[in-house]
Design an enzyme around this catalytic site. Structure first.
Site, PDB file in Angstrom:
ATOM      1  N   SER A 163     -75.424 116.423  10.404  1.00 42.06           N
ATOM      2  CA  SER A 163     -76.040 115.313  11.123  1.00 42.06           C
ATOM      3  C   SER A 163     -77.555 115.309  10.987  1.00 42.06           C
ATOM      4  O   SER A 163     -78.175 114.258  11.098  1.00 42.06           O
ATOM      5  CB  SER A 163     -75.686 115.398  12.608  1.00 42.06           C
ATOM      6  OG  SER A 163     -74.303 115.296  12.794  1.00 42.06           O
ATOM      7  N   HIS A 203     -72.663 111.576   5.002  1.00 44.55           N
ATOM      8  CA  HIS A 203     -72.661 111.663   6.469  1.00 44.55           C
ATOM      9  C   HIS A 203     -71.861 110.518   7.076  1.00 44.55           C
ATOM     10  O   HIS A 203     -72.336 109.385   7.163  1.00 44.55           O
ATOM     11  CB  HIS A 203     -74.116 111.647   6.972  1.00 44.55           C
ATOM     12  CG  HIS A 203     -74.248 111.780   8.444  1.00 44.55           C
ATOM     13  ND1 HIS A 203     -75.202 111.122   9.174  1.00 44.55           N
ATOM     14  CD2 HIS A 203     -73.516 112.501   9.342  1.00 44.55           C
ATOM     15  CE1 HIS A 203     -75.078 111.432  10.456  1.00 44.55           C
ATOM     16  NE2 HIS A 203     -74.061 112.253  10.574  1.00 44.55           N
ATOM     17  N   GLU A 259     -73.993 107.502   5.535  1.00 43.68           N
ATOM     18  CA  GLU A 259     -75.294 107.766   4.925  1.00 43.68           C
ATOM     19  C   GLU A 259     -75.086 108.733   3.756  1.00 43.68           C
ATOM     20  O   GLU A 259     -74.466 109.786   3.939  1.00 43.68           O
ATOM     21  CB  GLU A 259     -76.262 108.402   5.937  1.00 43.68           C
ATOM     22  CG  GLU A 259     -76.690 107.458   7.048  1.00 43.68           C
ATOM     23  CD  GLU A 259     -77.572 108.146   8.103  1.00 43.68           C
ATOM     24  OE1 GLU A 259     -78.437 107.484   8.659  1.00 43.68           O
ATOM     25  OE2 GLU A 259     -77.367 109.350   8.386  1.00 43.68           O
ATOM     26  N   ASN A 280     -79.542 109.127  13.095  1.00 39.00           N
ATOM     27  CA  ASN A 280     -79.795 110.123  14.148  1.00 39.00           C
ATOM     28  C   ASN A 280     -81.281 110.275  14.471  1.00 39.00           C
ATOM     29  O   ASN A 280     -81.640 110.616  15.605  1.00 39.00           O
ATOM     30  CB  ASN A 280     -79.167 111.465  13.773  1.00 39.00           C
ATOM     31  CG  ASN A 280     -77.654 111.400  13.876  1.00 39.00           C
ATOM     32  OD1 ASN A 280     -77.119 110.526  14.563  1.00 39.00           O
ATOM     33  ND2 ASN A 280     -76.950 112.294  13.207  1.00 39.00           N
TER      34      ASN A 280
END
Ligand SMILES: NC(=O)c1ccc[n+]([C@@H]2O[C@H](COP(=O)([O-])OP(=O)(O)OC[C@H]3O[C@@H](n4cnc5c(N)ncnc54)[C@H](O)[C@@H]3O)[C@@H](O)[C@H]2O)c1
Length: 296
Positions: free
Chosen positions: A133, A154, A166, A204
């Protein structure tokens, strides 16, 4: 496999492209396995324990069953997809996979040593991806002998419904690694965005400062957890409030992400909220343990 030719056109890529390997058996591993099965891949999951493997298979089969109940999937398709899922406790069994995604706990040491091991068993010509992450994909890649074949893929939680993936490009990755990752994501029916290897990538980096601030706002007494959740749903049209989302993501994962972002910025305003640290220390990790900010 529907898009076999896509892979075959890429240079230096293994000719056996039908098997996805996944290392890990938690929430994300199960979600990614289901996505890949439905996309037509054979999926081999490596869990450290038989129990982890059994739980993952149960989770995937429950989720596929729900699709059948809702009339979204035919029984034969479910059965055929389920047959393509195999598990192992032996990392060496991932040797026949052309893409391996690691999705174990968000911990740099654990991921580094796993990637090193994967590098020694996964054949040259296959790519190795991390579902991290926030950790630096370049640093993880440099732990291997072939950093050019390592990138980030991701997925978001729940992987089965979230459309975005991602693809993280560390400086070390070759263009063909990135091309294969993007092609794989498209084959999974997801939308890929390409991101530089900056802490938290896109989502994130923007999301977790907000989640951390929501906890601090509750701690200051500005509003209750329920009212903060209600405010962000009703006022921003978010599908869920910050506390519901933290419990869904997992508080250990959330803390790890916030710590990484904090280490990168060095700004004390970014330090993890106290109640998050306390809940994790007490083993209350969110939905996956039955208790986090709320009880489930
Ligand atoms: N939860 C989310 O919302 C979310 C979203 C996107 C990405 N991720 C990332 O996905 C990865 C996994 O997260 P998760 O939410 O599935 O966590 P989880 O807690 O559900 O699962 C973690 C898994 O890692 C295994 N594990 C722990 N140490 C290991 C080791 N040394 N070797 C092999 N396996 C080990 C555990 O047994 C468990 O199966 C993390 O990198 C996380 O940051 C999580």
């Amino acid at each position: 496999m529907g898009n076999y030719s896509l892979f075959m056109s890429l240079p230096s890529f293994s000719s056996d492209i039908s098997t996805l390997g996944i290392a890990g058996s938690g929430i994300m591993a199960a979600g990614i396995a289901e996505v890949a099965l439905l996309a037509g891949f054979d999926v081999m999951v490596r869990s450290r324990s038989e129990r982890g493997a059994t739980e993952l298979v149960a989770q995937v089969s429950k989720s596929l069953g729900r699709r059948v109940e809702r009339g979204k999937l035919e029984i034969q398709v479910r059965d055929e997809a389920a047959r393509r899922l195999t598990t192992t406790t032996n990392l060496g069994d991932l040797a026949r996979c052309s893409i391996v995604i690691e999705s174990v706990v968000e911990d740099k040491e654990q991921k580094t040593s796993l990637l090193r091991e994967l590098d020694s068993v996964v054949p040259t010509g296959s790519i190795i991806a991390t579902n991290t992450s926030t950790l630096s994909v370049s640093e993880l890649a440099l732990a291997t002998m072939q950093p050019d074949r390592v990138c980030g893929i991701h997925f978001f939680n729940p992987a089965t419904t979230m459309p975005l993936v991602e693809v993280i490009r560390p400086l070390t990755a070759s263009q063909s690694t990135i091309d294969v990752a993007i092609a794989f994501v498209a084959m999974c029916g997801k939308e890929a965005v390409l991101v530089r290897d900056d802490p938290g990538f896109i989502v994130n980096a923007l999301l977790f400062p907000y989640l951390n601030d929501a906890i601090k706002m509750m701690e200051r007494g500005t509003a209750s957890m329920d009212d903060i959740d209600a405010a962000m749903k009703g006022g921003c049209n978010f599908p869920m409030g910050p506390f519901a989302l933290l419990d869904l993501v997992g508080l250990d994962t959330s803390l790890s992400i916030i710590e990484t972002l904090y280490a990168a910025s060095g700004n004390t305003a970014d330090c993890p909220a106290e109640s998050l640290v306390r809940l994790v220390a007490d083993g209350h990790l969110g939905r996956k343990t039955g208790r986090g900010f709320r009880t489930y």
